[in-house]
Write a protein that holds these residues in place. Sequence first.
Motif, PDB file in Angstrom:
ATOM      1  N   ALA A  31       4.337  12.895 -13.495  1.00 16.95           N
ATOM      2  CA  ALA A  31       3.902  12.662 -14.881  1.00 16.95           C
ATOM      3  C   ALA A  31       2.778  13.619 -15.268  1.00 16.95           C
ATOM      4  CB  ALA A  31       3.453  11.211 -15.047  1.00 16.95           C
ATOM      5  N   TRP A  32       1.850  13.865 -14.349  1.00 21.20           N
ATOM      6  CA  TRP A  32       0.750  14.798 -14.619  1.00 21.20           C
ATOM      7  C   TRP A  32       1.279  16.209 -14.850  1.00 21.20           C
ATOM      8  CZ3 TRP A  32      -1.179  19.121 -12.016  1.00 21.20           C
ATOM      9  CH2 TRP A  32      -2.415  19.572 -12.449  1.00 21.20           C
ATOM     10  N   THR A  33       2.211  16.643 -13.996  1.00 17.30           N
ATOM     11  CA  THR A  33       2.812  17.968 -14.161  1.00 17.30           C
ATOM     12  C   THR A  33       3.526  18.075 -15.498  1.00 17.30           C
ATOM     13  OG1 THR A  33       3.114  18.151 -11.770  1.00 17.30           O
ATOM     14  CG2 THR A  33       4.405  19.644 -13.146  1.00 17.30           C
ATOM     15  N   GLY A  34       4.244  17.007 -15.867  1.00 17.41           N
ATOM     16  CA  GLY A  34       4.930  17.010 -17.154  1.00 17.41           C
ATOM     17  C   GLY A  34       3.963  17.159 -18.312  1.00 17.41           C
ATOM     18  N   TYR A  35       2.817  16.483 -18.247  1.00 11.99           N
ATOM     19  CA  TYR A  35       1.846  16.601 -19.338  1.00 11.99           C
ATOM     20  C   TYR A  35       1.213  17.987 -19.367  1.00 11.99           C
ATOM     21  CZ  TYR A  35      -1.975  15.630 -22.530  1.00 11.99           C
ATOM     22  OH  TYR A  35      -2.832  15.671 -23.599  1.00 11.99           O
ATOM     23  N   VAL A  36       0.866  18.523 -18.193  1.00  8.92           N
ATOM     24  CA  VAL A  36       0.259  19.853 -18.131  1.00  8.92           C
ATOM     25  C   VAL A  36       1.204  20.916 -18.689  1.00  8.92           C
ATOM     26  CG1 VAL A  36      -0.560  21.638 -16.538  1.00  8.92           C
ATOM     27  CG2 VAL A  36      -1.317  19.289 -16.246  1.00  8.92           C
ATOM     28  N   SER A  37       2.518  20.692 -18.535  1.00 10.00           N
ATOM     29  CA  SER A  37       3.481  21.667 -19.055  1.00 10.00           C
ATOM     30  C   SER A  37       3.456  21.753 -20.578  1.00 10.00           C
ATOM     31  CB  SER A  37       4.891  21.311 -18.579  1.00 10.00           C
ATOM     32  OG  SER A  37       5.360  20.135 -19.202  1.00 10.00           O
ATOM     33  N   PRO A  74       0.814  -1.233   0.000  1.00 10.10           N
ATOM     34  CA  PRO A  74       0.000   0.000   0.000  1.00 10.10           C
ATOM     35  C   PRO A  74       0.840   1.272   0.000  1.00 10.10           C
ATOM     36  CG  PRO A  74      -0.855  -1.587   1.583  1.00 10.10           C
ATOM     37  CD  PRO A  74       0.463  -2.112   1.133  1.00 10.10           C
ATOM     38  N   THR A  75       1.901   1.296   0.809  1.00 15.26           N
ATOM     39  CA  THR A  75       2.775   2.469   0.830  1.00 15.26           C
ATOM     40  C   THR A  75       3.436   2.669  -0.519  1.00 15.26           C
ATOM     41  OG1 THR A  75       3.210   2.098   3.181  1.00 15.26           O
ATOM     42  CG2 THR A  75       4.740   3.535   1.988  1.00 15.26           C
ATOM     43  N   PHE A  76       3.896   1.576  -1.107  1.00 16.30           N
ATOM     44  CA  PHE A  76       4.548   1.649  -2.415  1.00 16.30           C
ATOM     45  C   PHE A  76       3.584   2.175  -3.473  1.00 16.30           C
ATOM     46  CE2 PHE A  76       6.216  -0.394  -6.324  1.00 16.30           C
ATOM     47  CZ  PHE A  76       7.472   0.192  -6.325  1.00 16.30           C
ATOM     48  N   ALA A  77       2.335   1.703  -3.427  1.00 17.49           N
ATOM     49  CA  ALA A  77       1.332   2.164  -4.389  1.00 17.49           C
ATOM     50  C   ALA A  77       1.021   3.640  -4.211  1.00 17.49           C
ATOM     51  CB  ALA A  77       0.064   1.330  -4.242  1.00 17.49           C
ATOM     52  N   ILE A 102       3.898   5.689  -5.661  1.00 17.80           N
ATOM     53  CA  ILE A 102       3.839   5.705  -7.126  1.00 17.80           C
ATOM     54  C   ILE A 102       2.783   6.692  -7.600  1.00 17.80           C
ATOM     55  CG2 ILE A 102       3.198   4.346  -9.152  1.00 17.80           C
ATOM     56  CD1 ILE A 102       4.547   1.959  -7.875  1.00 17.80           C
ATOM     57  N   PHE A 103       1.627   6.699  -6.940  1.00 13.48           N
ATOM     58  CA  PHE A 103       0.531   7.565  -7.394  1.00 13.48           C
ATOM     59  C   PHE A 103       0.785   9.027  -7.061  1.00 13.48           C
ATOM     60  CE2 PHE A 103      -3.555   9.699  -6.703  1.00 13.48           C
ATOM     61  CZ  PHE A 103      -4.132   9.527  -7.948  1.00 13.48           C
ATOM     62  N   PHE A 104       1.098   9.311  -5.785  1.00 13.54           N
ATOM     63  CA  PHE A 104       1.174  10.700  -5.351  1.00 13.54           C
ATOM     64  C   PHE A 104       2.506  11.371  -5.672  1.00 13.54           C
ATOM     65  CE2 PHE A 104      -2.311   9.235  -2.580  1.00 13.54           C
ATOM     66  CZ  PHE A 104      -3.229  10.228  -2.837  1.00 13.54           C
ATOM     67  N   VAL A 105       3.550  10.619  -5.944  1.00 15.79           N
ATOM     68  CA  VAL A 105       4.842  11.215  -6.307  1.00 15.79           C
ATOM     69  C   VAL A 105       5.054  11.113  -7.808  1.00 15.79           C
ATOM     70  CG1 VAL A 105       7.341  11.141  -5.982  1.00 15.79           C
ATOM     71  CG2 VAL A 105       5.829  10.756  -4.032  1.00 15.79           C
ATOM     72  N   TYR A 106       5.245   9.895  -8.278  1.00 17.41           N
ATOM     73  CA  TYR A 106       5.567   9.730  -9.701  1.00 17.41           C
ATOM     74  C   TYR A 106       4.357   9.993 -10.590  1.00 17.41           C
ATOM     75  CZ  TYR A 106       9.739   7.687  -7.722  1.00 17.41           C
ATOM     76  OH  TYR A 106      10.890   7.492  -7.005  1.00 17.41           O
TER      77      TYR A 106
END
Length: 307
Positions: free
Chosen positions: A46-52, A32-35, A38-42
């Motif tokens: 990825a979301w920030t990269g796409y929005v840019s 659960p911590t690993f998941a 992955i979601f809240f960091v990486y």
Amino acid sequence: MMTNSMTEKSLPAKRPLADWLRWNVAKLVVAPTFALIIFFVYGFIAWTGYVSFTKSKMLPTYSFDGIYQYVRLWKMSTWHVAMENLLVFGGLFILIAIVLGCLLAVALDQRVRAEGLLRTVYLYPMAISFIITGTAWKWILNPGLGLEKMFHSWGWESFSFDWLINSDMAIYTLVIAAVWQSSGFVMALFLAALRGVDSEIIKAAYLDGASLSRIYLVIILPTLRPVFLSSFFILAHMAVKSFDLVVALTGGGPGNSSIMPANFMYEMTFRRNQIGLGAASAMMMLATVMAIVIPYLYSELRERKHG
């Protein structure tokens, strides 16, 4: 026949599920911590990269628009000032903190009196936040409250120290505060490494007639390369993401003379409602960190492979 059948019945039944849980319980606990990481960091990176790569303003839009935001970003003079400030601040901060921390560690390595107290005094600033550090140094460096007023009250009327309100010198006040907070941490790293050096090497060097300074410069410090590298990358990471120190000490001013990339990103995203531009600046900060970290990781992996 009856004996064989009774023997088979008396054997314990296989429990594949219980065995699987026993061997994988650690993975299940960590999963659960690993998941979430992955979601809240990486995932958000990825979301920030796409929005840019979009023309998002107050709210994100997801229509791809190429490198428009990056072209716009590098045409802004404020961004150029922020990157220049990062180079000046980062270079001086890293260099001075490493040199000062190393010198303090060497001094304490001489088994001076009250070493424990001195270690605590030097290391304590690292325990407080950059907000408190910035606020304290803002009082100290304020011409109307701090050093300048103190020297004037002592009769030195010609003394002047107006870096905090001088657009050409404000960036150096950030260096002073950051070095004050972080040099003790670097000292602790070097001191731990120095205490691990074999004392027989130092004794042999003394018998050969080497001076104390030569022993450290030629024999001991070259063996501390991993500590130098670790200090460099930790301090470089701190320099790139400097935000709260700037807010508390200079506010990015006078004007934009001491603004840093993190403050630029915050300004664009949350005050001017330019999410796409803020995302582009955030990705450039990430690229700066990766440009520092990747060569280090590559060199470390290469040394382990060939070592």
